[in-house]
Design a protein around this motif. Structure first.
Motif, PDB file in Angstrom:
ATOM      1  N   ARG A  76       0.844  -1.204   0.000  1.00  0.00           N
ATOM      2  CA  ARG A  76       0.000   0.000   0.000  1.00  0.00           C
ATOM      3  C   ARG A  76       0.869   1.240   0.000  1.00  0.00           C
ATOM      4  O   ARG A  76       2.032   1.209   0.404  1.00  0.00           O
ATOM      5  N   GLU A  77       0.308   2.314  -0.440  1.00  0.00           N
ATOM      6  CA  GLU A  77       0.992   3.604  -0.435  1.00  0.00           C
ATOM      7  C   GLU A  77       0.698   4.293   0.900  1.00  0.00           C
ATOM      8  O   GLU A  77      -0.389   4.144   1.457  1.00  0.00           O
ATOM      9  N   PRO A  78       1.641   5.065   1.420  1.00  0.00           N
ATOM     10  CA  PRO A  78       1.374   5.781   2.667  1.00  0.00           C
ATOM     11  C   PRO A  78       0.320   6.872   2.447  1.00  0.00           C
ATOM     12  O   PRO A  78       0.254   7.480   1.381  1.00  0.00           O
ATOM     13  N   THR A  79      -0.479   7.090   3.461  1.00  0.00           N
ATOM     14  CA  THR A  79      -1.519   8.117   3.414  1.00  0.00           C
ATOM     15  C   THR A  79      -1.011   9.393   4.095  1.00  0.00           C
ATOM     16  O   THR A  79       0.044   9.394   4.736  1.00  0.00           O
ATOM     17  N   ASP A  97       6.935   4.332  10.946  1.00  0.00           N
ATOM     18  CA  ASP A  97       6.329   3.171  10.302  1.00  0.00           C
ATOM     19  C   ASP A  97       7.045   2.820   8.996  1.00  0.00           C
ATOM     20  O   ASP A  97       7.446   3.697   8.231  1.00  0.00           O
ATOM     21  N   HIS A  98       7.175   1.536   8.729  1.00  0.00           N
ATOM     22  CA  HIS A  98       7.917   1.067   7.560  1.00  0.00           C
ATOM     23  C   HIS A  98       7.311   1.513   6.238  1.00  0.00           C
ATOM     24  O   HIS A  98       8.011   1.658   5.249  1.00  0.00           O
ATOM     25  N   VAL A  99       6.003   1.754   6.190  1.00  0.00           N
ATOM     26  CA  VAL A  99       5.388   2.169   4.931  1.00  0.00           C
ATOM     27  C   VAL A  99       5.917   3.545   4.500  1.00  0.00           C
ATOM     28  O   VAL A  99       6.098   3.809   3.316  1.00  0.00           O
ATOM     29  N   VAL A 100       6.228   4.405   5.468  1.00  0.00           N
ATOM     30  CA  VAL A 100       6.791   5.728   5.163  1.00  0.00           C
ATOM     31  C   VAL A 100       8.270   5.603   4.813  1.00  0.00           C
ATOM     32  O   VAL A 100       8.729   6.159   3.816  1.00  0.00           O
ATOM     33  N   VAL A 101       9.007   4.855   5.607  1.00  0.00           N
ATOM     34  CA  VAL A 101      10.434   4.673   5.336  1.00  0.00           C
ATOM     35  C   VAL A 101      10.635   4.017   3.973  1.00  0.00           C
ATOM     36  O   VAL A 101      11.529   4.387   3.213  1.00  0.00           O
ATOM     37  N   GLY A 102       9.765   3.078   3.628  1.00  0.00           N
ATOM     38  CA  GLY A 102       9.850   2.409   2.335  1.00  0.00           C
ATOM     39  C   GLY A 102       9.726   3.378   1.169  1.00  0.00           C
ATOM     40  O   GLY A 102      10.430   3.252   0.164  1.00  0.00           O
ATOM     41  N   GLN A 103       8.854   4.363   1.305  1.00  0.00           N
ATOM     42  CA  GLN A 103       8.720   5.377   0.251  1.00  0.00           C
ATOM     43  C   GLN A 103       9.990   6.195   0.120  1.00  0.00           C
ATOM     44  O   GLN A 103      10.426   6.519  -0.975  1.00  0.00           O
ATOM     45  N   TRP A 104      10.600   6.536   1.245  1.00  0.00           N
ATOM     46  CA  TRP A 104      11.847   7.300   1.217  1.00  0.00           C
ATOM     47  C   TRP A 104      12.964   6.478   0.585  1.00  0.00           C
ATOM     48  O   TRP A 104      13.751   6.983  -0.209  1.00  0.00           O
TER      49      TRP A 104
END
Length: 62
Positions: free
Chosen positions: A13-16, A34-41
């Motif tokens: 999923r994409e971060p909101t 949260d990993h979903v944010v770090v993953g985007q970076w």
């Protein structure tokens, strides 16, 4: 490596905006993000104009 329950896989999923807002508050408080944010970076690594995490996060909507 066995997948552990509760850990989402990359791209799930994409971060909101709420994820980014929580991440900003966590950084200010000195906690983890949260990993979903770090993953985007991490997707910005190797790209032109890559920023340090805190600078990148400040530019995100949330």
């Amino acid at each position: 490596m066995k997948h552990e329950a509760g850990l989402s896989q990359r791209g799930e999923r994409e971060p909101t905006a709420a994820d980014f807002a929580r991440a900003k508050a966590s950084v200010v408080a000195g906690r983890g993000v949260d990993h979903v944010v770090v993953g985007q970076w991490l997707l910005t690594w190797g790209q032109p104009g890559r920023k340090k995490f805190k600078d990148w996060l400040a530019d995100q909507n949330g």
